[in-house]
Design a protein around this motif. Structure first.
Motif, PDB file in Angstrom:
ATOM      1  N   ILE A 251      34.062  22.846  48.274  1.00 40.89           N
ATOM      2  CA  ILE A 251      35.421  23.289  48.238  1.00 40.89           C
ATOM      3  C   ILE A 251      36.090  23.456  46.926  1.00 40.89           C
ATOM      4  CG2 ILE A 251      37.766  22.221  48.506  1.00 40.89           C
ATOM      5  CD1 ILE A 251      36.418  20.611  50.885  1.00 40.89           C
ATOM      6  N   ASP A 252      35.240  22.675  45.895  1.00 40.67           N
ATOM      7  CA  ASP A 252      35.813  23.010  44.459  1.00 40.67           C
ATOM      8  C   ASP A 252      35.476  24.487  43.857  1.00 40.67           C
ATOM      9  OD1 ASP A 252      36.932  21.225  41.961  1.00 40.67           O
ATOM     10  OD2 ASP A 252      35.283  22.564  41.020  1.00 40.67           O
ATOM     11  N   LEU A 253      34.251  25.023  44.110  1.00 46.64           N
ATOM     12  CA  LEU A 253      33.952  26.263  43.799  1.00 46.64           C
ATOM     13  C   LEU A 253      34.869  27.243  44.467  1.00 46.64           C
ATOM     14  CD1 LEU A 253      32.234  28.048  42.399  1.00 46.64           C
ATOM     15  CD2 LEU A 253      30.604  28.159  43.944  1.00 46.64           C
ATOM     16  N   ALA A 254      34.959  27.011  45.765  1.00 50.17           N
ATOM     17  CA  ALA A 254      35.873  27.988  46.682  1.00 50.17           C
ATOM     18  C   ALA A 254      37.377  28.032  46.146  1.00 50.17           C
ATOM     19  CB  ALA A 254      35.941  27.463  48.180  1.00 50.17           C
ATOM     20  N   LEU A 255      38.104  26.865  45.828  1.00 53.23           N
ATOM     21  CA  LEU A 255      39.155  26.894  45.316  1.00 53.23           C
ATOM     22  C   LEU A 255      39.401  27.495  43.793  1.00 53.23           C
ATOM     23  CD1 LEU A 255      42.267  26.256  45.632  1.00 53.23           C
ATOM     24  CD2 LEU A 255      41.646  23.921  44.885  1.00 53.23           C
ATOM     25  N   THR A 256      38.251  27.303  43.066  1.00 45.59           N
ATOM     26  CA  THR A 256      38.092  27.659  41.716  1.00 45.59           C
ATOM     27  C   THR A 256      38.208  29.655  41.949  1.00 45.59           C
ATOM     28  OG1 THR A 256      37.164  25.916  40.874  1.00 45.59           O
ATOM     29  CG2 THR A 256      36.886  28.077  39.729  1.00 45.59           C
ATOM     30  N   ALA A 257      37.391  29.873  42.843  1.00 45.07           N
ATOM     31  CA  ALA A 257      37.211  31.342  42.928  1.00 45.07           C
ATOM     32  C   ALA A 257      38.608  31.956  43.726  1.00 45.07           C
ATOM     33  CB  ALA A 257      36.127  31.593  44.084  1.00 45.07           C
ATOM     34  N   ALA A 258      39.260  31.380  44.498  1.00 48.38           N
ATOM     35  CA  ALA A 258      40.599  31.781  45.132  1.00 48.38           C
ATOM     36  C   ALA A 258      41.613  31.898  43.731  1.00 48.38           C
ATOM     37  CB  ALA A 258      41.030  30.905  46.327  1.00 48.38           C
ATOM     38  N   MET A 259      41.876  30.773  43.030  1.00 48.70           N
ATOM     39  CA  MET A 259      42.611  30.797  42.054  1.00 48.70           C
ATOM     40  C   MET A 259      42.422  31.892  40.964  1.00 48.70           C
ATOM     41  SD  MET A 259      45.234  28.781  42.504  1.00 48.70           S
ATOM     42  CE  MET A 259      45.680  28.582  40.726  1.00 48.70           C
ATOM     43  N   ARG A 260      41.243  32.031  40.739  1.00 44.32           N
ATOM     44  CA  ARG A 260      40.825  33.040  39.712  1.00 44.32           C
ATOM     45  C   ARG A 260      41.309  34.688  40.131  1.00 44.32           C
ATOM     46  NH1 ARG A 260      36.029  34.003  37.808  1.00 44.32           N
ATOM     47  NH2 ARG A 260      35.845  33.079  35.581  1.00 44.32           N
ATOM     48  N   ARG A 261      40.709  34.819  41.540  1.00 44.95           N
ATOM     49  CA  ARG A 261      41.135  35.850  41.800  1.00 44.95           C
ATOM     50  C   ARG A 261      42.792  35.966  42.179  1.00 44.95           C
ATOM     51  NH1 ARG A 261      39.770  38.454  47.966  1.00 44.95           N
ATOM     52  NH2 ARG A 261      41.007  40.336  47.695  1.00 44.95           N
ATOM     53  N   PHE A 262      43.416  35.073  42.487  1.00 42.17           N
ATOM     54  CA  PHE A 262      44.885  35.173  42.579  1.00 42.17           C
ATOM     55  C   PHE A 262      45.479  35.425  41.165  1.00 42.17           C
ATOM     56  CE2 PHE A 262      48.881  32.431  41.963  1.00 42.17           C
ATOM     57  CZ  PHE A 262      49.651  33.156  42.653  1.00 42.17           C
ATOM     58  N   LEU A 263      45.025  34.764  40.287  1.00 43.74           N
ATOM     59  CA  LEU A 263      45.730  34.860  38.911  1.00 43.74           C
ATOM     60  C   LEU A 263      45.386  36.237  38.310  1.00 43.74           C
ATOM     61  CD1 LEU A 263      44.995  31.348  37.287  1.00 43.74           C
ATOM     62  CD2 LEU A 263      47.118  32.256  38.025  1.00 43.74           C
ATOM     63  N   THR A 264      44.020  36.795  38.654  1.00 39.81           N
ATOM     64  CA  THR A 264      43.669  38.063  38.173  1.00 39.81           C
ATOM     65  C   THR A 264      44.441  39.079  38.785  1.00 39.81           C
ATOM     66  OG1 THR A 264      41.380  37.218  37.461  1.00 39.81           O
ATOM     67  CG2 THR A 264      41.546  39.692  37.874  1.00 39.81           C
ATOM     68  N   ASP A 265      44.636  39.000  40.287  1.00 43.75           N
ATOM     69  CA  ASP A 265      45.483  39.781  40.885  1.00 43.75           C
ATOM     70  C   ASP A 265      46.866  39.943  40.311  1.00 43.75           C
ATOM     71  OD1 ASP A 265      43.306  40.459  42.485  1.00 43.75           O
ATOM     72  OD2 ASP A 265      44.031  39.607  44.175  1.00 43.75           O
TER      73      ASP A 265
END
Length: 540
Positions: A101-115
């Motif tokens: 879950i931690d890795l999934a949330l990190t990846a989602a936030m990284r993509r969101f901020l980058t987008d």
């Protein structure tokens, strides 16, 4: 038609942001896919096997991504929300579950901020040749520091475009989404009598028309509808026309009637595309900038002073024709001004237009003030068929001498670029009276060249208006180099907001459907079906 206001209103601006390298997204994906060190060595969003407050805030930010014209489900929001809620209220999770879950949330936030910072599309994929600044966006540092300092929401806001226009478009998107599905658009307006409605005439659809104009903000809500098409409702139609790039004559004809039937959901999508473009168009990245908004047929000169955007000049422009020679999208640095310029006829125009005309009408050569120039730069003024053949073979070129009939008018603003596009005056100013102004071969004709020259030369006080006009009328070609290069951005925005009013302009180059298609294609390719896919999707 009156001049329209510039693309950006005079409002505060927070800060400038760096452009990005396309490789940044690939780097993000590869880093996540190989498991970030801080995500594997110590959970970023968990403490004692339970989600932290930051984890809950992150999920809320992802759930609100739609407000920025993004797609919340692109970030696996539903799965993450459920996982975090279960982790809060359920039994303690195993170490591998926490890591997942931690890795999934990190990846989602990284993509969101980058987008949010760069947009979801590489503008070069759409033919927009925008440059890239040297700065990099360190999303890892942003995330870790924001969590440490308990400012995750503020960090997310800081990565969005630092432009008042972005905030205004975001608010407009919320309003148009509220109108989507409104009963006022569930049925067509009654047909117009004789296909056109003029002030003073009767119309069976007055009440329905009134309701739409009121909902769209073109009519005040405290006015009683008239019995005929007159008074306030005519003014409302004029306001609607002006907001849609039309001549505000108050006559309800086919074009205006058609625009009144565009559903709010379609306009909401147009606003989403406008937000996406603002994320990757390099606007106002210097203290002074010239921006040409092609669908609006307007040029604006901006000056950022003490954190505020000031509009120093604005004027109508003529741009490349949609059918044959659309003006390309790019940014460049203006370096020169040419007074009383020569016009070197581009080879493509010479072969397709000028040479056929000269073969059938040799007198056109002298009437237009043409001359031949050979490959060594020697001027050959005599007209002959042999010289025409040399031009056809590329061994000579045709140029037009400075003068009243010169195609560039009496001034040319040069910002070197691969498409040889520049700003210039024109000997046919009557075309500026048209509401749609795509008539050129690609270059941009300006309505007020003296005002533009004053803006460009603002840091050179010796260039007074009188001296500028004198140089333009001298009839002798003179080139001056600017003391400082001035950014020029050729932009494409079909929706803008000014003073709380939303303006929609014709999509003259059909760029909106193209951007929409690319976004939808990317979503199909990279939307996660479950959390395992999140790490790989940022490699797009």
């Amino acid at each position: 038609m009156p001049s329209r206001s510039p693309l950006f209103p005079t409002t505060p601006v927070r800060r400038f942001r760096d452009w990005h390298f396309p490789a940044i997204r690939l780097a993000i994906g590869l880093t996540v896919a190989s498991s970030l060190s801080f995500a594997t060595e110590a959970p970023l969003w968990f403490a004692a096997e339970r989600p932290t407050l930051a984890a809950q805030q992150a999920v809320e930010l992802l759930a609100e991504a739609d407000a920025d014209g993004l797609e919340a489900q692109d970030y696996n929001t539903d799965w993450l929300r459920m996982a975090i809620e279960n982790a809060i209220s359920g039994q303690a999770l195993a170490e591998d579950q926490v890591a997942r879950i931690d890795l999934a949330l990190t990846a989602a936030m990284r993509r969101f901020l980058t987008d949010l910072h760069f947009g979801r599309v590489d503008p070069h994929q759409l033919g927009a040749n925008y440059s890239q600044a040297a700065g990099a966006f360190d999303v890892d540092f942003l995330l870790t520091s924001a969590i440490t300092d308990d400012r995750l929401a503020e960090a997310a806001r800081s990565v969005a475009p630092a432009l008042p226009q972005y905030v205004a478009l975001r608010e407009a998107l919320a309003r148009y989404r509220e109108l989507a599905g409104h009963p006022a658009w569930q049925q067509d307006l009654p047909a117009l009598p004789k296909g056109k409605l003029r002030p003073g005439e009767k119309y069976a659809g007055i009440a329905d028309l009134w309701q739409r104009l009121e909902l769209l903000g073109d009519l005040r809500a405290d006015i009683v509808p008239p019995a005929r098409y007159e008074g306030a409702i005519v003014e409302g139609v004029q306001a609607f026309q002006e907001r849609h790039g039309m001549v505000p004559d108050g006559v309800l004809g086919k074009d205006t009637f058609g625009l009144l039937h565009v559903p709010p959901a379609s306009r909401a999508r147009q606003l989403e595309l406008a937000l996406e473009r603002l994320r990757w168009t390099p606007l106002l990245s210097a203290p002074r900038t010239i921006v040409v908004n092609l669908p609006e047929f307007m040029l604006s000169g901006y000056h950022v002073r003490d954190g505020r955007i000031e509009i120093k000049t604005a004027m109508k422009v003529i741009v490349g024709t949609a059918r044959k020679s659309p003006t390309p999208l790019f940014d460049a640095e203006m370096r020169f001004i040419e007074f009383s310029p020569y016009w070197n006829v581009p080879p493509s125009i010479a072969r397709s237009e000028t040479l056929p005309r000269l073969r059938s009408d040799p007198g056109y050569f002298d009437r237009q003030g043409f001359e031949f120039v050979d490959s060594e730069g020697r001027v050959i003024s005599g007209f002959s068929g042999a010289n025409l053949d040399a031009v056809q073979r590329g061994q000579m070129r045709i140029r037009q001498k400075p003068g009243a009939g010169n195609a560039l008018g009496d001034i040319k603003f040069v910002f070197p670029n691969k498409d040889n596009i520049y700003l210039h005056h024109t000997p046919t100013p009557q075309l500026f009276k048209r509401d749609r102004r795509d008539f050129s071969h690609g270059c941009i004709r300006v309505e007020a060249p003296v005002a533009l020259a004053k803006f460009v030369l603002a840091d050179a006080p010796e260039w007074s208006e009188a001296r500028i006009v004198q140089a333009m009328r001298k009839g002798k070609s003179t080139t001056i180099r600017l003391q400082e290069e001035l950014p020029v951005v050729i932009a494409y925005h079909t929706a803008v907001v000014r003073d709380g009013r939303v303006y929609f302009f014709p999509d003259i180059y059909r760029q909106d459907p193209l951007l929409d298609a690319v976004l939808r294609q990317n979503r199909l390719a990279f939307r996660p079906s479950h959390t395992i896919n999140i790490a790989a999707e940022s490699t797009r």
